[in-house]
Design a protein around this motif. Structure first.
Motif, PDB file in Angstrom:
ATOM      1  N   GLU A   1      38.068  37.535  34.310  1.00 34.53           N
ATOM      2  CA  GLU A   1      37.726  36.426  35.202  1.00 34.53           C
ATOM      3  C   GLU A   1      38.866  35.419  35.297  1.00 34.53           C
ATOM      4  N   TYR A   2      39.561  35.184  34.181  1.00 34.31           N
ATOM      5  CA  TYR A   2      40.705  34.279  34.205  1.00 34.31           C
ATOM      6  C   TYR A   2      41.819  34.830  35.099  1.00 34.31           C
ATOM      7  N   ILE A   3      42.048  36.148  34.993  1.00 39.07           N
ATOM      8  CA  ILE A   3      43.080  36.766  35.837  1.00 39.07           C
ATOM      9  C   ILE A   3      42.747  36.577  37.305  1.00 39.07           C
ATOM     10  N   THR A   4      41.486  36.806  37.655  1.00 37.29           N
ATOM     11  CA  THR A   4      41.071  36.698  39.059  1.00 37.29           C
ATOM     12  C   THR A   4      41.113  35.255  39.545  1.00 37.29           C
ATOM     13  N   ALA A   5      40.594  34.343  38.730  1.00 33.04           N
ATOM     14  CA  ALA A   5      40.421  32.957  39.187  1.00 33.04           C
ATOM     15  C   ALA A   5      41.694  32.127  39.074  1.00 33.04           C
ATOM     16  N   GLU A   6      42.526  32.387  38.059  1.00 32.42           N
ATOM     17  CA  GLU A   6      43.665  31.516  37.778  1.00 32.42           C
ATOM     18  C   GLU A   6      45.012  32.151  38.124  1.00 32.42           C
ATOM     19  N   LEU A   7      45.211  33.398  37.728  1.00 33.72           N
ATOM     20  CA  LEU A   7      46.539  34.001  37.876  1.00 33.72           C
ATOM     21  C   LEU A   7      46.777  34.585  39.260  1.00 33.72           C
ATOM     22  N   SER A   8      45.749  35.169  39.841  1.00 32.93           N
ATOM     23  CA  SER A   8      45.949  35.889  41.092  1.00 32.93           C
ATOM     24  C   SER A   8      46.515  34.998  42.190  1.00 32.93           C
ATOM     25  N   GLY A   9      46.021  33.756  42.280  1.00 28.88           N
ATOM     26  CA  GLY A   9      46.486  32.848  43.319  1.00 28.88           C
ATOM     27  C   GLY A   9      47.894  32.328  43.108  1.00 28.88           C
ATOM     28  N   ARG A  10      48.467  32.536  41.929  1.00 27.74           N
ATOM     29  CA  ARG A  10      49.812  32.049  41.628  1.00 27.74           C
ATOM     30  C   ARG A  10      50.876  33.110  41.851  1.00 27.74           C
ATOM     31  N   VAL A  11      50.464  34.292  42.306  1.00 30.62           N
ATOM     32  CA  VAL A  11      51.404  35.385  42.559  1.00 30.62           C
ATOM     33  C   VAL A  11      51.327  35.741  44.037  1.00 30.62           C
ATOM     34  N   PRO A  12      52.456  35.791  44.725  1.00 30.53           N
ATOM     35  CA  PRO A  12      52.440  36.171  46.145  1.00 30.53           C
ATOM     36  C   PRO A  12      51.757  37.518  46.343  1.00 30.53           C
ATOM     37  N   GLY A  13      50.780  37.547  47.220  1.00 29.71           N
ATOM     38  CA  GLY A  13      50.029  38.779  47.452  1.00 29.71           C
ATOM     39  C   GLY A  13      48.849  38.957  46.530  1.00 29.71           C
ATOM     40  N   GLY A  14      48.771  38.146  45.458  1.00 28.79           N
ATOM     41  CA  GLY A  14      47.641  38.204  44.535  1.00 28.79           C
ATOM     42  C   GLY A  14      47.722  39.375  43.570  1.00 28.79           C
ATOM     43  N   LEU A  15      46.824  39.361  42.603  1.00 30.42           N
ATOM     44  CA  LEU A  15      46.680  40.438  41.636  1.00 30.42           C
ATOM     45  C   LEU A  15      45.324  41.095  41.902  1.00 30.42           C
ATOM     46  N   GLY A  16      45.337  42.201  42.603  1.00 33.87           N
ATOM     47  CA  GLY A  16      44.094  42.774  43.092  1.00 33.87           C
ATOM     48  C   GLY A  16      43.383  43.711  42.139  1.00 33.87           C
ATOM     49  N   TRP A  17      43.961  43.950  40.955  1.00 33.40           N
ATOM     50  CA  TRP A  17      43.396  44.962  40.065  1.00 33.40           C
ATOM     51  C   TRP A  17      41.981  44.627  39.634  1.00 33.40           C
ATOM     52  N   GLU A  18      41.754  43.385  39.171  1.00 36.21           N
ATOM     53  CA  GLU A  18      40.425  43.021  38.692  1.00 36.21           C
ATOM     54  C   GLU A  18      39.413  43.012  39.830  1.00 36.21           C
ATOM     55  N   ASP A  19      39.803  42.500  41.007  1.00 35.57           N
ATOM     56  CA  ASP A  19      38.896  42.520  42.146  1.00 35.57           C
ATOM     57  C   ASP A  19      38.542  43.955  42.543  1.00 35.57           C
ATOM     58  N   TRP A  20      39.524  44.838  42.504  1.00 39.95           N
ATOM     59  CA  TRP A  20      39.291  46.229  42.844  1.00 39.95           C
ATOM     60  C   TRP A  20      38.306  46.869  41.853  1.00 39.95           C
ATOM     61  N   LEU A  21      38.506  46.607  40.557  1.00 42.66           N
ATOM     62  CA  LEU A  21      37.592  47.141  39.557  1.00 42.66           C
ATOM     63  C   LEU A  21      36.180  46.615  39.763  1.00 42.66           C
ATOM     64  N   ARG A  22      36.069  45.324  40.052  1.00 44.12           N
ATOM     65  CA  ARG A  22      34.753  44.717  40.222  1.00 44.12           C
ATOM     66  C   ARG A  22      34.022  45.317  41.410  1.00 44.12           C
ATOM     67  N   ARG A  23      34.742  45.642  42.481  1.00 45.23           N
ATOM     68  CA  ARG A  23      34.106  46.243  43.643  1.00 45.23           C
ATOM     69  C   ARG A  23      33.696  47.690  43.379  1.00 45.23           C
ATOM     70  N   ARG A  24      34.456  48.386  42.547  1.00 43.45           N
ATOM     71  CA  ARG A  24      34.196  49.801  42.311  1.00 43.45           C
ATOM     72  C   ARG A  24      33.115  50.024  41.262  1.00 43.45           C
ATOM     73  N   GLN A  25      32.925  49.067  40.349  1.00 43.51           N
ATOM     74  CA  GLN A  25      31.985  49.250  39.272  1.00 43.51           C
ATOM     75  C   GLN A  25      30.652  48.597  39.616  1.00 43.51           C
ATOM     76  N   PRO A  26      29.529  49.238  39.251  1.00 44.49           N
ATOM     77  CA  PRO A  26      28.221  48.638  39.512  1.00 44.49           C
ATOM     78  C   PRO A  26      28.011  47.401  38.650  1.00 44.49           C
ATOM     79  N   SER A  27      27.226  46.460  39.157  1.00 45.09           N
ATOM     80  CA  SER A  27      26.958  45.236  38.400  1.00 45.09           C
ATOM     81  C   SER A  27      26.185  45.529  37.128  1.00 45.09           C
ATOM     82  N   ASN A  28      25.262  46.489  37.181  1.00 44.20           N
ATOM     83  CA  ASN A  28      24.506  46.909  36.007  1.00 44.20           C
ATOM     84  C   ASN A  28      24.856  48.357  35.669  1.00 44.20           C
ATOM     85  N   PRO A  29      25.417  48.615  34.490  1.00 41.82           N
ATOM     86  CA  PRO A  29      25.734  49.994  34.120  1.00 41.82           C
ATOM     87  C   PRO A  29      24.486  50.871  34.165  1.00 41.82           C
ATOM     88  N   HIS A  30      24.685  52.147  34.464  1.00 41.76           N
ATOM     89  CA  HIS A  30      23.568  53.077  34.536  1.00 41.76           C
ATOM     90  C   HIS A  30      22.894  53.191  33.171  1.00 41.76           C
TER      91      HIS A  30
END
Length: 202
Positions: A96-125
């Motif tokens: 969450e820190y990477i997404t909220a704090e670091l991503s906006g400080r890098v040109p183009g952002g750091l999309g890894w955590e956002d990508w993982l969050r979109r690909r993974q279900p909110s509740n594990p099976h």
């Protein structure tokens, strides 16, 4: 990625080379390493739980008169489960820190955590992760408590003071088992966590 720019004569980087995002990228690399270490720690807690459970059950069942040793099981399960869940929530906090704090400080952002969050279900099976954790940390404790019911409550050759002590330990073991269940369900997202303070992380 750092662009190739000429350095100054004294070896200091040029203004174009130091464009302000090397620091966040270095921090991102360090945090990703921390996440890997936390995931590794979770695997170690899981392996240790399996080893300790097998050792305690094997020793207690194979030796007459050692049934009371099984009363340790709910407490060791709770302690190891707590550490595993703490590492899990620590990983989420870093992400969450990477997404909220670091991503906006890098040109183009750091999309890894956002990508993982979109690909993974909110509740594990349930069958994929929740049930194995319940079996590993909770079922072993329930089995140990069930195995010791007769030893603690039904034997007639036990004085009142030892019986009270054993009953107190058994009851505390039941409470530890309930806490382990809550921790696993919180980790699986099936029981809400209102704040980071509830995870035990500072």
């Amino acid at each position: 990625m750092r662009r190739s720019e000429p350095a100054l004569a004294d070896g200091q980087p040029t203004a174009a080379e130091d464009d302000g995002h090397e620091g966040p990228l270095a921090e991102f690399s360090a945090l990703r390493l921390e996440i890997q270490e936390r995931v590794k720690a979770q695997q170690q807690m899981l392996s240790l739980q399996l080893t300790v459970s097998a050792a305690i059950f094997g020793f207690a069942i194979s030796r007459p008169g050692m049934t009371a040793l099984l009363l340790i099981m709910p407490f060791t399960s709770y302690l190891l489960c707590g550490r595993l869940v703490a590492q899990h929530f620590g990983t989420l906090r870093v992400a969450e820190y990477i997404t909220a704090e670091l991503s906006g400080r890098v040109p183009g952002g750091l999309g890894w955590e956002d990508w993982l969050r979109r690909r993974q279900p909110s509740n594990p099976h349930l069958l994929g992760s929740t049930l194995p954790l319940l079996l590993t940390f909770v079922a072993t404790s329930v089995f140990a408590l069930g195995w010791t019911v007769g030893y603690v409550f039904l034997r007639v050759d036990v004085d009142i003071a030892p019986r009270i002590g054993l009953a107190a330990v058994w009851t505390l073991g039941m409470a530890a088992t309930i806490l382990s269940t809550m921790l696993v369900l919180q980790m699986a997202g099936r029981v809400p966590v209102r704040s980071w303070d509830e995870t035990g992380l500072s």
